[in-house]
Design a protein around this motif. Structure first.
Motif, short mmCIF file in Angstrom:
data_model
loop_
_atom_site.label_atom_id
_atom_site.label_comp_id
_atom_site.label_asym_id
_atom_site.label_seq_id
_atom_site.Cartn_x
_atom_site.Cartn_y
_atom_site.Cartn_z
N ALA A 1 -81.28 21.37 -3.36
CA ALA A 1 -81.08 20.65 -4.59
C ALA A 1 -82.44 20.25 -4.29
O ALA A 1 -83.42 20.53 -5.31
N ALA A 2 -82.70 18.51 -4.20
CA ALA A 2 -83.90 18.27 -3.79
C ALA A 2 -84.80 18.85 -3.80
O ALA A 2 -86.07 18.25 -4.06
N THR A 3 -84.75 19.64 -2.48
CA THR A 3 -85.59 20.06 -1.64
C THR A 3 -86.21 21.20 -2.56
O THR A 3 -87.69 21.34 -2.53
N LEU A 4 -85.51 21.59 -3.45
CA LEU A 4 -86.27 22.74 -4.51
C LEU A 4 -87.19 22.02 -5.66
O LEU A 4 -88.33 22.17 -6.10
N TYR A 5 -86.48 20.47 -5.94
CA TYR A 5 -86.72 19.51 -6.74
C TYR A 5 -88.35 19.20 -6.07
O TYR A 5 -89.27 19.35 -6.83
N LEU A 6 -88.58 18.62 -4.72
CA LEU A 6 -89.52 17.95 -4.52
C LEU A 6 -90.93 19.42 -3.82
O LEU A 6 -92.19 19.39 -4.26
N SER A 7 -90.59 20.35 -3.65
CA SER A 7 -90.96 21.80 -3.80
C SER A 7 -91.49 21.91 -4.51
O SER A 7 -92.96 22.81 -5.35
N SER A 8 -91.53 21.34 -6.21
CA SER A 8 -91.60 22.14 -7.72
C SER A 8 -92.56 21.11 -7.80
O SER A 8 -91.94 20.40 -9.08
N ARG A 9 -94.04 20.78 -7.18
CA ARG A 9 -94.49 19.64 -8.16
C ARG A 9 -95.66 20.82 -8.51
O ARG A 9 -96.13 21.97 -8.48
#
Length: 839
Positions: A32-40
């Motif tokens: 989830a954190a990987t997707l969150y940080l990828s979605s900038r």
């Protein structure tokens, strides 16, 4: 640590539940954190060749917390671009006016409707994305366009805010978008907000020089600051995905703590004699605590290392489904994020240590005499702290639900949900207290049968085990019924309530387009409003307001001298969409004053526009109060195209939205505005980009879209909760059943077969799940009734209670199957135990 490592190696089965819980928790958080940080936020691709951008100044924030920008007029934008183009190191400076255009194929609009709002550009701005002509020539006059995918000479049908048109392709580009002559683009767009620079020098040097030229009339952005130019519609899509990802991280961490704490508590109870022996040979409470912390730390590190690659490899695979679900913009991909992996590893270790903290403290106080005890009877199921917390949560929940009727209507729903959560927490904490009477009641019909007696007595002497199994079931079933029931109850009434507000039976709505063109509107006999956004200066600051243009006849009726200040909007007024589906009318938060020039085109010197009765503004009472305005007050209004105008308040009436203007003026100053819907007064006329539907279906479109997102959120969150619940139940029963080998051996010596032992253990497991489900159902129904009454008070109409028993049954069945499987494993593994078998 060496001693802890040896304990983990030789008793790994006792730590298996903790290992799996932390592994899954770290995997969920890492993914989830990987997707969150990828979605900038990302700068639009059309600015990829422009390292220095100048945007129009901001006047504060809107209701979404997004910056509110004023626009440059066409004259201001071209003038500023000309001055910027003369700076050293600048090869070109181009204004980027944007407008709505969508291609028609066989009479139907194609492409993404929301993206189409920004698909039209001036030809000179193509250089900002590094786009070039692959064939043909640049457009030179109205009706010509350069675009990708069509050879020069092709005639294409398009739809604009004015209506359908046929354009000739003069050139084929190597980048997306529709590029028309600059003068045409400036005429079709509502002002300009971005000027891009292509350079052959140092970006920082050029940016410094550009700031000197732009002054207070523009903001220069470079590097990562360019990402703030991402369209608001794309940012809102990212926001939806972010909410789900944040919920996954929070729920994953909470569930991991819960499972770790439950596992460690049961493990400590089973190791009571072992800990007593350590105390007997001189181990201090501090040494016992450090041993348990060290064991958990070893497990946490190993589990985190196992969970990281799972999360890192899964995240990119979820990017596609997130885009398909509308939670991320098109083109989104998951990339490796070292910070996300490091954070997930650290969180996994901290969560594990937090889960074992209370258990280690209690276990360290075990007396040395426990080493001499051989009975499996639990001495105390409830601690003083658990009593206090459980009673406090129960009292808090009851008080909240009982006082709902005395609370403000606006907070009743929130208070009802809070009360429900407190009652669920109380039920989980006080479960050991109510388990005994519930078990006696449930097993009463079978109390004289051999299996029934064994289940009854075995459960009553193992209240802690039953509570550990029932608690996660209680929370999961309770949350499932509460969340799905609340949403189902509201959805059941929302569509009827919204449709009842609409005065027309049939509407003309957009069909594959973001809104209706002028041609589609004028072809119909009916009522409509043309939405726009205006800036109003008052009290030393400038605020953004949603406004709407109304036909001249309606505006004249609203502003007639006999109009009552409390009058309602005229019948047939265009309905606003259901809450959450569009911008919220009203004032935006706006710190500070309005930068930029104050004298712009639009007003006639020496005369207040509107004094001839052809202009002006109509406000609703709430907006008029915010602005401190009344009939006759002159407002400083800035249109979407950047022009300023002083307009008088012609009337204050109860109308929605809060700012009404003549439609002709709105169209003149916002050439890209699109109409939401037309309420028909006569037979419909078929036009491109429009469809006829009953008003109930029109309202249901937005309800269904919101419902789809809500259902997706619920499915993911409930699925994760059920997964962790299954893990907690399975781990508890596996550990407890494995520790009962002596008991099973005694049953076999008494003549019981493996099947009979399985029936006893399975019945115990099902009974524990049933107890948790019964408590959850009781609390959830009571809480739902409180929420229902709160919604009923807010809507001021009867609201039937909808209880999603199907979801509750499905979750209960899953928990029951997991429980039976978890108890069967150890029994079958040791089915060969006999009187002479080993222990």
């Amino acid at each position: 640590m060496r001693f802890a490592w040896q304990m983990v190696r030789h008793r790994f089965a006792s730590f298996a539940g903790t290992f799996v819980a932390i592994t899954l928790g770290v995997a969920v958080v890492a993914g989830a954190a990987t997707l969150y940080l990828s979605s900038r936020p990302e700068a639009p691709e059309r600015y990829s060749a422009s390292p220095v951008l100048v945007r129009s100044p901001s006047v504060g924030e809107n209701d979404y917390g997004e910056p509110e920008y004023e626009s440059w007029t066409a004259t201001e934008a071209t003038g500023l671009a000309t001055r910027l183009a003369k700076l050293p190191g600048v090869t070109a400076a181009a204004a980027d006016p944007m407008f709505y255009v969508q291609r028609l194929i066989d009479g139907r609009a194609t492409g993404d409707p929301e993206a189409a709002r920004l698909d039209g550009h001036a030809w000179s701005s193509a250089a900002l994305g590094g786009y070039r002509l692959a064939a043909g020539t640049a457009p030179d006059r109205a009706g010509e366009v350069a675009m990708a995918g069509s050879p020069p000479g092709t005639r294409i049908d398009v739809l604009t805010a004015e209506g359908p048109a046929t354009w000739t392709v003069t050139g084929t580009t190597d980048g997306p978008g529709f590029y028309v002559p600059d003068a045409v683009a400036l005429r079709m767009s509502p002002g300009v907000r971005v000027i891009g620079l292509t350079i052959d020098g140092d970006a920082a040097t050029v940016a410094t020089a550009a700031r000197g030229v732009a002054g207070s009339s523009g903001e220069v952005v470079t590097g990562g600051e360019r990402d703030s130019l991402e369209p608001a519609s794309v940012t809102r899509v990212r926001w939806l995905g972010a909410q789900l990802l944040i919920a996954l991280v929070g729920l994953g961490a909470f569930a991991a703590v819960f499972v770790v704490a439950s596992t460690c508590a049961l493990s400590a109870a089973q190791r009571r004699r072992e800990i007593g022996l350590l105390r007997a040979v001189g181990a201090t409470p501090g040494q016992v605590r450090r041993m348990m912390y060290a064991e958990t730390l070893v497990i946490a590190v190993l589990a985190a290392l196992a969970g990281l690659p799972i999360g890192a490899l899964t995240a990119p695979l979820l990017a596609g489904p997130f885009v398909d679900a509308g939670l991320e913009p098109a083109g989104f991909t998951g990339t490796v994020q070292p910070l996300a992996l490091a954070g997930a590893f650290l969180l996994g270790v901290v969560v594990a240590l937090a889960g074992v903290a209370v258990v280690a403290r209690r276990a360290s106080r075990a007396p040395a005499l426990d080493a001499l005890r051989d009975a499996a009877v639990e001495w105390r199921a409830m601690t003083l702290l658990r009593w206090i917390a459980g009673v406090a949560a129960a009292v808090g929940g009851v008080v909240l639900l009982a006082r709902l009727s005395a609370m403000s209507i606006t907070v009743r729903s929130t208070a009802g949900l809070g009360g429900a959560m407190l009652l669920l927490t109380a039920a989980a904490l006080l479960a050991p207290v109510v388990i005994v009477p519930l078990v006696r009641l449930a097993t009463w019909p079978w109390r004289r049968a051999a299996t029934g007696m064994l289940v009854r007595e075995g459960t009553l002497v193992a209240v802690r085990r039953v509570a550990s199994t029932a608690a996660p079931v209680l929370l999961t079933v309770g949350f499932t019924v509460l969340l799905t029931g609340t949403i189902a109850t509201i959805d059941n009434i929302q569509g009827v309530d919204d449709a009842a507000k609409l005065p027309a039976a049939t509407v003309v709505a957009p069909d594959g387009v973001p809104g209706l063109s002028d041609t589609a509107v004028t072809a119909q006999t009916g009522t409509s409003r043309l939405p726009t956004r205006v800036l109003i200066t008052h009290g030393g600051g400038t605020a953004g307001y949603d406004a709407a243009g109304v036909p001249a006849t309606e505006f004249a009726e609203l502003t007639a001298p006999t109009a009552s200040p409390s009058r309602s909007a005229t019948p047939g007024a265009t309905p606003s969409k259901p809450a959450g589906s569009g911008a919220t009318p009203g004032k935006s938060a706006t710190p500070g004053g309005s930068p930029g020039e104050t004298a712009r085109s639009g007003g006639t010197p020496g005369r207040t526009p509107g004094s001839d009765g052809q202009s002006g503004v109509v406000l609703d009472p709430a907006t008029a109060k915010e602005l401190g305005a009344a009939r006759g007050t002159v407002l400083e209004l800035r249109w979407a195209d950047g022009t300023d105008e002083r307009v008088p308040v012609r009337a204050v009436v109860a109308a929605e939205p809060g700012v009404l203007l003549p439609r002709e003026l709105v169209r003149r100053h916002d050439p890209a505005a699109l109409t939401d819907v037309v309420l028909l007064d006569g037979p419909p006329v078929a036009v491109a980009g429009a469809r006829v539907m009953p008003v109930r279906d029109y309202v249901q479109i937005d309800i269904d879209e919101e419902g789809r997102l809500v259902d997706l959120f619920l499915a993911v969150l409930i699925g994760l909760t059920v997964g962790y619940t299954g893990l907690a139940v399975a781990n508890t029963l596996l550990m407890a059943t494995a520790a009962r080998r002596d008991e099973f051996r005694a049953l076999r010596l008494a003549g019981a077969t493996t099947g009979q032992v399985l029936r006893v253990t399975s019945a115990e497991a099902v009974l524990a799940v049933a107890v948790g489900t019964a408590l959850a159902a009781l609390v959830a129904v009571i809480s739902l009734e409180g929420v229902r009454s709160a919604v009923e008070a807010e809507l001021d109409r009867a609201v039937p209670l909808v209880v999603p028993w199907g979801a509750a049954v499905a979750v209960t069945v899953v928990c029951g199957l997991v429980a039976v499987a978890a108890t069967a494993g150890p029994v079958l593994r040791h089915r060969g135990l006999t009187a002479g078998g080993g222990s």
